[in-house]
Design an enzyme around this catalytic site. Structure first.
Site, short mmCIF file in Angstrom:
data_model
loop_
_atom_site.label_atom_id
_atom_site.label_comp_id
_atom_site.label_asym_id
_atom_site.label_seq_id
_atom_site.Cartn_x
_atom_site.Cartn_y
_atom_site.Cartn_z
N ARG A 183 -1.77 13.72 -0.24
CA ARG A 183 -0.39 14.25 -0.20
C ARG A 183 0.12 14.45 -1.63
O ARG A 183 0.90 15.35 -1.90
CB ARG A 183 0.52 13.28 0.57
CG ARG A 183 0.05 13.02 2.00
CD ARG A 183 0.86 11.92 2.68
NE ARG A 183 0.74 10.64 1.99
CZ ARG A 183 1.43 9.55 2.30
NH1 ARG A 183 2.31 9.59 3.30
NH2 ARG A 183 1.28 8.43 1.64
N HIS A 195 -1.44 1.53 -2.97
CA HIS A 195 -1.28 1.74 -1.52
C HIS A 195 -1.97 0.61 -0.77
O HIS A 195 -2.98 0.08 -1.22
CB HIS A 195 -1.89 3.09 -1.08
CG HIS A 195 -1.33 3.55 0.23
ND1 HIS A 195 -1.86 3.15 1.43
CD2 HIS A 195 -0.26 4.32 0.52
CE1 HIS A 195 -1.15 3.68 2.42
NE2 HIS A 195 -0.17 4.39 1.89
N SER A 252 7.68 2.01 8.53
CA SER A 252 8.59 2.83 9.35
C SER A 252 7.99 3.10 10.73
O SER A 252 8.70 3.05 11.75
CB SER A 252 8.94 4.14 8.64
OG SER A 252 7.79 4.81 8.20
N ASP A 304 4.70 9.44 -3.15
CA ASP A 304 6.01 9.37 -3.81
C ASP A 304 5.96 9.66 -5.31
O ASP A 304 6.99 9.90 -5.93
CB ASP A 304 6.61 7.97 -3.58
CG ASP A 304 6.79 7.67 -2.11
OD1 ASP A 304 7.31 8.55 -1.41
OD2 ASP A 304 6.39 6.59 -1.66
N HIS A 308 8.25 1.07 0.19
CA HIS A 308 7.90 2.15 1.14
C HIS A 308 8.62 3.43 0.68
O HIS A 308 8.42 3.87 -0.45
CB HIS A 308 8.29 1.67 2.54
CG HIS A 308 7.74 2.47 3.69
ND1 HIS A 308 6.75 3.40 3.58
CD2 HIS A 308 8.08 2.47 5.02
CE1 HIS A 308 6.48 3.92 4.76
NE2 HIS A 308 7.29 3.39 5.66
N1 CMX Z 1 2.38 -1.66 -9.91
C1 CMX Z 1 2.25 -2.98 -10.22
N2 CMX Z 1 1.66 -3.90 -9.43
C2 CMX Z 1 1.14 -3.43 -8.28
C3 CMX Z 1 1.19 -2.08 -7.90
C4 CMX Z 1 1.85 -1.18 -8.77
N3 CMX Z 1 2.00 0.11 -8.47
N4 CMX Z 1 0.57 -1.94 -6.72
C5 CMX Z 1 0.16 -3.17 -6.34
N5 CMX Z 1 0.52 -4.08 -7.28
C6 CMX Z 1 0.35 -5.53 -7.24
C7 CMX Z 1 1.07 -6.08 -6.02
O1 CMX Z 1 2.47 -6.22 -6.28
C8 CMX Z 1 0.34 -7.38 -5.80
O2 CMX Z 1 0.80 -8.32 -6.74
P1 CMX Z 1 0.93 -9.90 -6.33
O3 CMX Z 1 -0.45 -10.31 -5.91
O4 CMX Z 1 1.40 -10.54 -7.61
O5 CMX Z 1 1.91 -9.96 -5.21
C9 CMX Z 1 -1.11 -7.02 -6.18
O6 CMX Z 1 -1.01 -5.85 -7.02
C10 CMX Z 1 -1.98 -6.70 -5.00
O7 CMX Z 1 -1.35 -5.70 -4.22
P2 CMX Z 1 -2.24 -4.63 -3.42
O8 CMX Z 1 -3.09 -5.37 -2.46
O9 CMX Z 1 -2.89 -3.71 -4.38
O10 CMX Z 1 -1.10 -3.76 -2.71
P3 CMX Z 1 -0.25 -4.10 -1.42
O11 CMX Z 1 -1.00 -3.59 -0.24
O12 CMX Z 1 0.22 -5.49 -1.39
O13 CMX Z 1 1.01 -3.17 -1.67
C11 CMX Z 1 2.17 -1.19 -2.26
C12 CMX Z 1 0.94 -1.76 -1.54
C13 CMX Z 1 2.24 0.31 -1.99
C14 CMX Z 1 3.42 -1.85 -1.69
C15 CMX Z 1 2.04 -1.48 -3.78
O14 CMX Z 1 0.93 -0.77 -4.28
C16 CMX Z 1 3.28 -1.10 -4.56
O15 CMX Z 1 4.20 -1.93 -4.66
N6 CMX Z 1 3.34 0.14 -5.15
C17 CMX Z 1 4.54 0.61 -5.83
C18 CMX Z 1 5.61 1.01 -4.82
C19 CMX Z 1 5.24 2.29 -4.11
O16 CMX Z 1 4.86 3.29 -4.71
N7 CMX Z 1 5.41 2.28 -2.78
C20 CMX Z 1 5.21 3.51 -1.95
C21 CMX Z 1 3.96 3.47 -1.07
C22 CMX Z 1 3.84 4.73 -0.24
C23 CMX Z 1 4.93 4.80 0.79
O17 CMX Z 1 4.96 3.97 1.72
O18 CMX Z 1 5.83 5.66 0.68
#
Ligand code: CMX
Length: 435
Positions: free
Chosen positions: A327, A318, A241, A373, A271
């Site tokens: 938070r 994250h 964002s 979240d 996000h």
């Molecule tokens: N559950 C399952 N798998 C997860 C995960 C979770 N909560 N968090 C990361 N992973 C997976 C990723 O999907 C990725 O898988 P692939 O390699 O198969 O694509 C792998 O672990 C590595 O990811 P990462 O380096 O740990 O995390 P990223 O920086 O790529 O992504 C985030 C960060 C937040 C998008 C991810 O942790 C996620 O999808 N979390 C759940 C959604 C969420 O809570 N988002 C809100 C974030 C805060 C906000 O912006 O509001």
């Protein structure tokens, strides 16, 4: 209320020459090395943006102008000693870089109240959308439709000198932030309360007025709303964002366009939509398990099933953080203090015990800990704000403060249009082979 603008300029104008000096004297030097991994995984960790409002530390969490969440909760002015700080104070801190006096915060609150009138056509735009369209669709459409009011756009078209851009941007930003609670509450009442709208109360603070216009007028909800608005306000410049708002703004688009675009990024499930997804997912779990009070073992099993079905566990993980998000902790402290024995809050607390070891055992997940979240929906739900599809709008109202404070600074510094390079996949393959 010009003194806040003057104070901002007084404190920040030296940065114009500092930025120019950096460009001139260090423009050809190598700043840092970047790896293939960083480029191929979403530009993680590449220092590519100037953002003064806040900085995210992987192990400590967010700091707003150097102040952590516990510090701002102690130090920013509040309406009463037991309450949460006013978000107006955080905006002042992010913009000007100093902890405000109580008087500054009261003045800012009054300034926003005088700017809060939303033109009728914005409500007409919202009303033209079907009630079934997502609250974030209505929110971003409303924001973009308010560009008719942009003094920055008018000034640009009239040919003002670029050194004055920030001044017009400041007025647009203050107007825009002031109006967001009214727009958000209008969408809320439209979607869930049969269009029974509630007029703003100009005597209330910005977050208190939002709760009031939503129809949740108790002191408890206002206290929660102030906390909510403070903790979601900014997370440095690289999140979707913030980065989108900054990028669109770099084309000298007006802030209504820039924020509207940023909000559409916030609406994504990885996000800000995650705050809805967490609650949706918990209710799916309860339905699947056919209970309102699942055991730890049942929750563990459901988390495993979620992972095996190729989904993410929402509210966990994250891109930068490697610890429990402060938070999350701030909200947990709030719940521990004010809420006893709420079924949903209890489940969120059990998830905090259950999820990190499971995610940690997967191997590839960089951060198994909860983010902001994971908690927010359960608090809103407890206080009667049960409409999950609306939760990301509340995130957006808060996030506007950080990204728009940065946008004023972008124009003050005179940052240029943003334009990184892109290459075909083959080019990256060739580079890798030649290493
Ligand atoms: N559950 C399952 N798998 C997860 C995960 C979770 N909560 N968090 C990361 N992973 C997976 C990723 O999907 C990725 O898988 P692939 O390699 O198969 O694509 C792998 O672990 C590595 O990811 P990462 O380096 O740990 O995390 P990223 O920086 O790529 O992504 C985030 C960060 C937040 C998008 C991810 O942790 C996620 O999808 N979390 C759940 C959604 C969420 O809570 N988002 C809100 C974030 C805060 C906000 O912006 O509001």
């Amino acid at each position: 209320m010009e003194y806040i603008k003057n104070r901002f300029y007084e404190k920040t104008n030296k940065c114009i020459s500092e930025y120019q000096k950096l460009r001139k004297e260090h423009g050809d030097k190598v700043l840092t090395e970047i790896t293939f991994g960083q480029v191929l995984t979403g530009m993680k960790g590449i220092p590519a943006l100037i953002t003064d409002t806040s900085k995210l530390d992987a192990n400590e969490g967010i700091r707003f102008r150097g102040f952590s969440i516990p510090e701002i909760r102690k130090r920013l002015p509040r309406l009463n000693p037991e309450g949460e700080p006013l978000p107006e104070g955080l905006f002042y801190l992010m913009l000007i870089g100093e902890i405000p006096e109580e008087e500054d915060v009261i003045n800012l609150s009054k300034d926003w109240a005088t700017r809060a009138h939303v033109p009728q056509h914005v409500f007409d735009v919202i009303d033209a959308l079907p009630k079934t369209s997502k609250p974030m669709t209505q929110f971003s459409a409303a924001i973009v439709s308010m560009a008719t009011e942009s003094v920055f756009q008018k000034a640009y078209r009239s040919g003002i000198h670029k050194k004055y851009y920030w001044d017009f941007m400041y007025d647009d930003v203050m107007n825009l932030i002031a109006r967001l609670p009214r727009i958000a509450a209008y969408i809320y009442r439209r979607c869930y309360f049969k269009d029974k709208h509630i007029e703003p109360d100009p005597r209330l603070d910005w977050a208190g007025n939002l709760a009031h216009m939503m129809g949740h007028d108790s002191d408890e909800v206002k206290r929660l709303m102030r906390l909510y608005m403070v903790i979601h306000a900014d997370h440095e410049g690289g999140n979707v964002s913030a980065h989108t708002t900054h990028l669109v703004g770099s084309a000298l688009s007006n802030p209504y366009y820039a924020l509207g675009a940023g909000m559409l990024g916030l609406a994504g499930p990885l996000h800000g939509y995650a705050n809805q997804d967490v609650i949706n997912w918990i209710f799916e779990m309860l339905e699947d398990l056919n209970t309102e009070e699942p055991t730890k073992e049942q929750i563990e099993g459901y988390v495993q099933r979620t992972l095996h079905s190729g989904r993410v566990v929402p509210g966990y993980g994250h891109a930068v953080l490697r610890v429990t998000d402060p938070r999350f902790t701030a909200q947990k402290e709030f719940a521990d203090k004010y809420i006893k024995n709420d079924k949903l809050v209890n489940i969120v607390n059990t998830l905090y015990e259950v999820v990190p070891p499971i995610l940690g055992s997967v191997g590839k997940i960089s951060n198994p800990w909860p983010n902001v979240d994971a908690y927010s929906g359960s608090l809103l739900y407890h206080y009667g704000i049960k409409e999950h599809a609306f939760y990301t709008v509340l995130f957006g109202v808060s996030r506007a403060m950080g990204v728009l404070a940065s946008l004023i600074m972008d124009r003050l510094y005179g940052l240029p249009i943003e334009r990184p390079s892109s290459y075909p996949l083959d080019w990256f393959k060739e580079q890798a082979e030649n290493l």
